[in-house]
Design an enzyme around this catalytic site. Structure first.
Site, PDB file in Angstrom:
ATOM      1  N   GLN A  12       0.821  -1.228   0.000  1.00 27.61           N
ATOM      2  CA  GLN A  12       0.000   0.000   0.000  1.00 27.61           C
ATOM      3  C   GLN A  12       0.851   1.275   0.000  1.00 27.61           C
ATOM      4  OE1 GLN A  12      -3.539   1.311   2.821  1.00 27.61           O
ATOM      5  NE2 GLN A  12      -1.627   1.739   3.894  1.00 27.61           N
ATOM      6  N   LEU A  80      10.077   0.181   3.380  1.00 28.86           N
ATOM      7  CA  LEU A  80       8.659  -0.031   3.706  1.00 28.86           C
ATOM      8  C   LEU A  80       8.307  -1.513   3.729  1.00 28.86           C
ATOM      9  CD1 LEU A  80       7.039   2.779   1.511  1.00 28.86           C
ATOM     10  CD2 LEU A  80       8.141   2.934   3.736  1.00 28.86           C
ATOM     11  N   ALA A  82       7.945  -5.318   4.913  1.00 29.36           N
ATOM     12  CA  ALA A  82       7.844  -5.996   6.211  1.00 29.36           C
ATOM     13  C   ALA A  82       6.839  -7.123   6.132  1.00 29.36           C
ATOM     14  CB  ALA A  82       7.380  -5.001   7.288  1.00 29.36           C
ATOM     15  N   THR A 125       6.486   2.003  13.792  1.00 28.33           N
ATOM     16  CA  THR A 125       5.036   1.852  13.953  1.00 28.33           C
ATOM     17  C   THR A 125       4.549   2.134  15.370  1.00 28.33           C
ATOM     18  OG1 THR A 125       3.304   0.153  14.071  1.00 28.33           O
ATOM     19  CG2 THR A 125       5.552  -0.625  14.202  1.00 28.33           C
ATOM     20  N   GLU A 127       2.653   0.298  16.867  1.00 29.55           N
ATOM     21  CA  GLU A 127       2.610  -0.995  17.571  1.00 29.55           C
ATOM     22  C   GLU A 127       3.736  -1.095  18.602  1.00 29.55           C
ATOM     23  OE1 GLU A 127       1.066  -4.335  17.679  1.00 29.55           O
ATOM     24  OE2 GLU A 127      -0.601  -3.039  17.221  1.00 29.55           O
ATOM     25  N   TYR A 149       5.472  -8.798  16.105  1.00 29.03           N
ATOM     26  CA  TYR A 149       5.622  -7.731  15.105  1.00 29.03           C
ATOM     27  C   TYR A 149       6.163  -6.461  15.780  1.00 29.03           C
ATOM     28  CZ  TYR A 149       4.194  -3.898  12.025  1.00 29.03           C
ATOM     29  OH  TYR A 149       4.176  -2.757  11.256  1.00 29.03           O
ATOM     30  N   LYS A 153       9.807  -4.554  15.190  1.00 26.46           N
ATOM     31  CA  LYS A 153       9.891  -3.161  14.723  1.00 26.46           C
ATOM     32  C   LYS A 153      10.653  -2.282  15.726  1.00 26.46           C
ATOM     33  CE  LYS A 153       7.649  -2.807  10.730  1.00 26.46           C
ATOM     34  NZ  LYS A 153       8.096  -2.066   9.553  1.00 26.46           N
TER      35      LYS A 153
HETATM   36  P1  NAP Z   1       1.861  -3.825   3.077  1.00 25.66           P
HETATM   37  O1  NAP Z   1       0.838  -3.279   2.159  1.00 25.66           O
HETATM   38  O2  NAP Z   1       1.569  -5.097   3.795  1.00 25.66           O
HETATM   39  O3  NAP Z   1       3.210  -4.000   2.239  1.00 25.66           O
HETATM   40  C1  NAP Z   1       4.295  -4.743   2.735  1.00 25.66           C
HETATM   41  C2  NAP Z   1       5.320  -4.864   1.631  1.00 25.66           C
HETATM   42  O4  NAP Z   1       6.458  -5.583   2.128  1.00 25.66           O
HETATM   43  C3  NAP Z   1       4.825  -5.628   0.388  1.00 25.66           C
HETATM   44  O5  NAP Z   1       5.297  -4.963  -0.740  1.00 25.66           O
HETATM   45  C4  NAP Z   1       5.493  -6.983   0.534  1.00 25.66           C
HETATM   46  O6  NAP Z   1       5.729  -7.611  -0.708  1.00 25.66           O
HETATM   47  C5  NAP Z   1       6.823  -6.550   1.142  1.00 25.66           C
HETATM   48  N1  NAP Z   1       7.539  -7.657   1.796  1.00 25.66           N
HETATM   49  C6  NAP Z   1       7.067  -8.539   2.698  1.00 25.66           C
HETATM   50  N2  NAP Z   1       8.049  -9.388   3.075  1.00 25.66           N
HETATM   51  C7  NAP Z   1       9.158  -9.039   2.378  1.00 25.66           C
HETATM   52  C8  NAP Z   1      10.491  -9.540   2.316  1.00 25.66           C
HETATM   53  N3  NAP Z   1      10.882 -10.594   3.038  1.00 25.66           N
HETATM   54  N4  NAP Z   1      11.369  -8.922   1.504  1.00 25.66           N
HETATM   55  C9  NAP Z   1      10.997  -7.877   0.728  1.00 25.66           C
HETATM   56  N5  NAP Z   1       9.740  -7.361   0.721  1.00 25.66           N
HETATM   57  C10 NAP Z   1       8.839  -7.938   1.556  1.00 25.66           C
HETATM   58  O7  NAP Z   1       2.268  -2.759   4.202  1.00 25.66           O
HETATM   59  P2  NAP Z   1       1.996  -1.181   4.232  1.00 25.66           P
HETATM   60  O8  NAP Z   1       0.694  -0.946   4.910  1.00 25.66           O
HETATM   61  O9  NAP Z   1       2.269  -0.587   2.924  1.00 25.66           O
HETATM   62  O10 NAP Z   1       3.104  -0.717   5.289  1.00 25.66           O
HETATM   63  C11 NAP Z   1       4.393  -0.303   4.856  1.00 25.66           C
HETATM   64  C12 NAP Z   1       5.359  -0.390   6.028  1.00 25.66           C
HETATM   65  O11 NAP Z   1       4.925   0.456   7.079  1.00 25.66           O
HETATM   66  C13 NAP Z   1       5.499  -1.777   6.663  1.00 25.66           C
HETATM   67  O12 NAP Z   1       6.830  -1.920   7.068  1.00 25.66           O
HETATM   68  C14 NAP Z   1       4.584  -1.727   7.864  1.00 25.66           C
HETATM   69  O13 NAP Z   1       5.019  -2.649   8.839  1.00 25.66           O
HETATM   70  C15 NAP Z   1       4.757  -0.281   8.278  1.00 25.66           C
HETATM   71  N6  NAP Z   1       3.622   0.351   8.944  1.00 25.66           N
HETATM   72  C16 NAP Z   1       2.396   0.325   8.371  1.00 25.66           C
HETATM   73  C17 NAP Z   1       1.341   0.991   8.977  1.00 25.66           C
HETATM   74  C18 NAP Z   1      -0.038   1.002   8.361  1.00 25.66           C
HETATM   75  O14 NAP Z   1      -0.993   1.320   9.072  1.00 25.66           O
HETATM   76  N7  NAP Z   1      -0.186   0.724   7.076  1.00 25.66           N
HETATM   77  C19 NAP Z   1       1.551   1.683  10.185  1.00 25.66           C
HETATM   78  C20 NAP Z   1       2.839   1.702  10.709  1.00 25.66           C
HETATM   79  C21 NAP Z   1       3.875   1.053  10.085  1.00 25.66           C
HETATM   80  P3  NAP Z   1       4.792  -8.781  -1.311  1.00 25.66           P
HETATM   81  O15 NAP Z   1       3.970  -8.113  -2.371  1.00 25.66           O
HETATM   82  O16 NAP Z   1       5.787  -9.733  -1.866  1.00 25.66           O
HETATM   83  O17 NAP Z   1       3.995  -9.359  -0.193  1.00 25.66           O
HETATM   84  O1  G4F Z   2      -6.297  -3.801  10.902  1.00 27.53           O
HETATM   85  P1  G4F Z   2      -5.451  -4.518  11.873  1.00 27.53           P
HETATM   86  O2  G4F Z   2      -5.056  -5.903  11.528  1.00 27.53           O
HETATM   87  O3  G4F Z   2      -4.206  -3.571  12.130  1.00 27.53           O
HETATM   88  P2  G4F Z   2      -3.126  -3.449  13.314  1.00 27.53           P
HETATM   89  O4  G4F Z   2      -2.982  -4.695  14.086  1.00 27.53           O
HETATM   90  O5  G4F Z   2      -3.436  -2.209  14.068  1.00 27.53           O
HETATM   91  O6  G4F Z   2      -1.771  -3.262  12.477  1.00 27.53           O
HETATM   92  C1  G4F Z   2      -1.662  -2.306  11.427  1.00 27.53           C
HETATM   93  O7  G4F Z   2      -1.309  -1.061  11.966  1.00 27.53           O
HETATM   94  C2  G4F Z   2      -0.018  -1.024  12.619  1.00 27.53           C
HETATM   95  C3  G4F Z   2       0.176   0.399  13.150  1.00 27.53           C
HETATM   96  O8  G4F Z   2      -0.190   0.440  14.501  1.00 27.53           O
HETATM   97  C4  G4F Z   2       1.029  -1.386  11.587  1.00 27.53           C
HETATM   98  F1  G4F Z   2       2.267  -1.293  12.143  1.00 27.53           F
HETATM   99  C5  G4F Z   2       0.775  -2.773  11.047  1.00 27.53           C
HETATM  100  O9  G4F Z   2       1.736  -3.078  10.022  1.00 27.53           O
HETATM  101  C6  G4F Z   2      -0.621  -2.814  10.439  1.00 27.53           C
HETATM  102  O10 G4F Z   2      -0.628  -1.981   9.297  1.00 27.53           O
HETATM  103  O11 G4F Z   2      -6.195  -4.600  13.284  1.00 27.53           O
HETATM  104  C7  G4F Z   2      -6.702  -3.441  13.918  1.00 27.53           C
HETATM  105  C8  G4F Z   2      -7.573  -3.843  15.100  1.00 27.53           C
HETATM  106  C9  G4F Z   2      -6.941  -4.854  16.070  1.00 27.53           C
HETATM  107  O12 G4F Z   2      -7.170  -4.415  17.387  1.00 27.53           O
HETATM  108  C10 G4F Z   2      -7.707  -6.138  15.848  1.00 27.53           C
HETATM  109  O13 G4F Z   2      -7.842  -6.941  17.018  1.00 27.53           O
HETATM  110  O14 G4F Z   2      -8.752  -4.493  14.589  1.00 27.53           O
HETATM  111  C11 G4F Z   2      -9.073  -5.571  15.437  1.00 27.53           C
HETATM  112  N1  G4F Z   2      -9.879  -6.521  14.683  1.00 27.53           N
HETATM  113  C12 G4F Z   2     -11.157  -6.888  15.010  1.00 27.53           C
HETATM  114  N2  G4F Z   2     -11.614  -7.779  14.137  1.00 27.53           N
HETATM  115  C13 G4F Z   2      -9.525  -7.180  13.581  1.00 27.53           C
HETATM  116  C14 G4F Z   2     -10.619  -7.990  13.231  1.00 27.53           C
HETATM  117  N3  G4F Z   2      -8.392  -7.159  12.849  1.00 27.53           N
HETATM  118  C15 G4F Z   2      -8.343  -7.931  11.736  1.00 27.53           C
HETATM  119  N4  G4F Z   2      -7.233  -7.886  10.968  1.00 27.53           N
HETATM  120  N5  G4F Z   2      -9.392  -8.766  11.365  1.00 27.53           N
HETATM  121  C16 G4F Z   2     -10.558  -8.820  12.087  1.00 27.53           C
HETATM  122  O15 G4F Z   2     -11.493  -9.548  11.748  1.00 27.53           O
END
Ligand code: NAP
Ligand code: G4F
Length: 337
Positions: A12, A80, A82, A125, A127, A149, A153
């Site tokens: 994303q 990015l 993970a 993050t 988290e 996770y 991080k």
């Molecule tokens: P995402 O959509 O799940 O994208 C993760 C990316 O990492 C994908 O392109 C995936 O590739 C790649 N990847 C996974 N394992 C890998 C590996 N072993 N080597 C190389 N690439 C790998 O995550 P996102 O939401 O864009 O988040 C981007 C970053 O921000 C992540 O590090 C996440 O932990 C962090 N983050 C996200 C949020 C959030 O709310 N979105 C908040 C805080 C931090 P594939 O296509 O091959 O799976």
């Molecule tokens: O959408 P989630 O899976 O995101 P979560 O765990 O907050 O993680 C995301 O945000 C993090 C930043 O704080 C990133 F670092 C991480 O890479 C990722 O992008 O879950 C959000 C909440 C949780 O409390 C979970 O228990 O939603 C609750 N939940 C309730 N029902 C659910 C569900 N989560 C998921 N995935 N699926 C459910 O059915």
């Protein structure tokens, strides 16, 4: 022309950041895994698949990391990639630590050795705050991660700070709270909600199954958060910044906002695992609780204070939670046309 390398470009944030950098005139390179199921799906959705240069890349493979860093000598490197799904990290703790934790050590050491002029961004993050020690959380709040996770991080975060302090590298961490979009993976709760409500609005009968409805998150729009990442690398001095909306919303309310965008009114009855969301017009069950989605440990009240980013980076989020839910629900509804 400036150049950048984005790991996780198929994800994303990778897709939005690639678009943002291309619009600024950057030459954009991205790392993709051979096993990626959707290596350019999101890039195609943004209309930029042909504009970025993709390279084989895996955070578990040191030689490959060294190769792209030596070869490209980019100005900016955004990590990015993970294993980003918290829920799976309890089943994959070693893999999650290797990719998310050691993967960052591999990058930092290659940058130090082969391309010390490159500016580095690490995707930290909220988290890491886990069992929160303060509300709201800011850059100085102590970490207490609650998932493998979060632990992985926190390791990566401190490793980045350590390389900055030890070798004077321009290495910054963005401590980002949850950010979502129509490009969000369908395993994350917001997109799971909007894809399923869109399916039900189109006549689907199976209810949406969710875990903890009382859980809360500080949600923003991913398209705005990547702007903050870029700003961090434009500062003279590397540093760490929280990016957050400062608004907290329950899963139940995110369901309500998404439903409203699709003209569905949801009435909640019962409590705990018996709680259900009913369609007020038909009485049909739209949402049910499935405890298999509960987590072994939940985080506390994640709520971010992004005032440092506002003051230093001039970064402020504009998309509200209602606008975000609506944007995602309508996009998923239109995709089923
Ligand atoms: P995402 O959509 O799940 O994208 C993760 C990316 O990492 C994908 O392109 C995936 O590739 C790649 N990847 C996974 N394992 C890998 C590996 N072993 N080597 C190389 N690439 C790998 O995550 P996102 O939401 O864009 O988040 C981007 C970053 O921000 C992540 O590090 C996440 O932990 C962090 N983050 C996200 C949020 C959030 O709310 N979105 C908040 C805080 C931090 P594939 O296509 O091959 O799976
Ligand atoms: O959408 P989630 O899976 O995101 P979560 O765990 O907050 O993680 C995301 O945000 C993090 C930043 O704080 C990133 F670092 C991480 O890479 C990722 O992008 O879950 C959000 C909440 C949780 O409390 C979970 O228990 O939603 C609750 N939940 C309730 N029902 C659910 C569900 N989560 C998921 N995935 N699926 C459910 O059915």
């Amino acid at each position: 022309m400036k150049s950048a390398f984005i790991t996780g470009i198929s994800g994303q944030d990778g897709a939005y950041l690639a678009k943002f950098l291309l619009d600024k005139g950057y030459e954009v390179h991205g790392g993709v895994r051979r096993i990626s199921q959707q290596s350019d799906t999101r890039l195609r959705k943004l209309g930029i698949a042909g504009d970025v240069k993709l390279h084989d890349f895996d955070l578990a493979e040191s030689n490959g990391i060294a190769r792209v860093i030596r070869l490209l000598q980019v100005d900016e490197f955004y990590n990015l990639a993970a294993q980003s799904f918290v829920g799976s990290s309890w089943d994959l703790p070693i893999y999650t630590s290797d990719v998310n934790g050691l993967g960052v050590a591999r990058i930092l050491d290659c940058l130090r050795t082969y391309s010390p002029h490159t500016r580095f961004y690490q995707a930290s993050t909220s988290e890491m705050f886990g069992l929160v020690q303060d509300v709201p959380q800011r850059e100085t709040t102590r970490f207490h991660p609650r998932s493998p996770y979060g632990v992985s991080k926190a390791f990566a975060h401190y490793m980045t700070v350590n390389y900055r302090e030890s070798f004077d590298m321009h290495a910054s961490c963005g401590i980002l709270f949850n950010h979502e979009s129509p490009l969000r993976g369908v395993e994350f709760v917001t997109r799971k909600i909007t894809t399923n409500l869109a399916r039900i609005a189109r006549g689907g009968k199976e209810p949406l199954q969710l875990g903890n409805l009382d859980s809360r998150r500080d949600w923003g729009f991913a398209g705005e958060y990547v702007e903050g990442m870029w700003s961090m690398l434009q500062q003279q001095k590397a540093d760490d910044y929280v990016l957050a909306s400062g608004v907290t919303t329950t899963i139940r309310d995110f369901v309500n906002f998404s439903g409203q965008a699709l003209d569905m009114e949801i009435e909640w009855v019962g409590s705990g695992v018996q709680e259900r969301g009913l369609d007020r017009k038909t009485g049909a069950t739209i949402v049910a609780v499935d405890p298999t989605y509960y987590r072994p440990a939940e985080v506390g009240l994640l709520l971010g204070d992004a005032s440092k980013a506002r003051d230093v980076l001039d970064w402020t989020p504009r998309v509200t939670i209602k606008d975000l839910a609506s944007m995602m629900a309508i996009s998923d509804y239109d995709a089923l046309h």
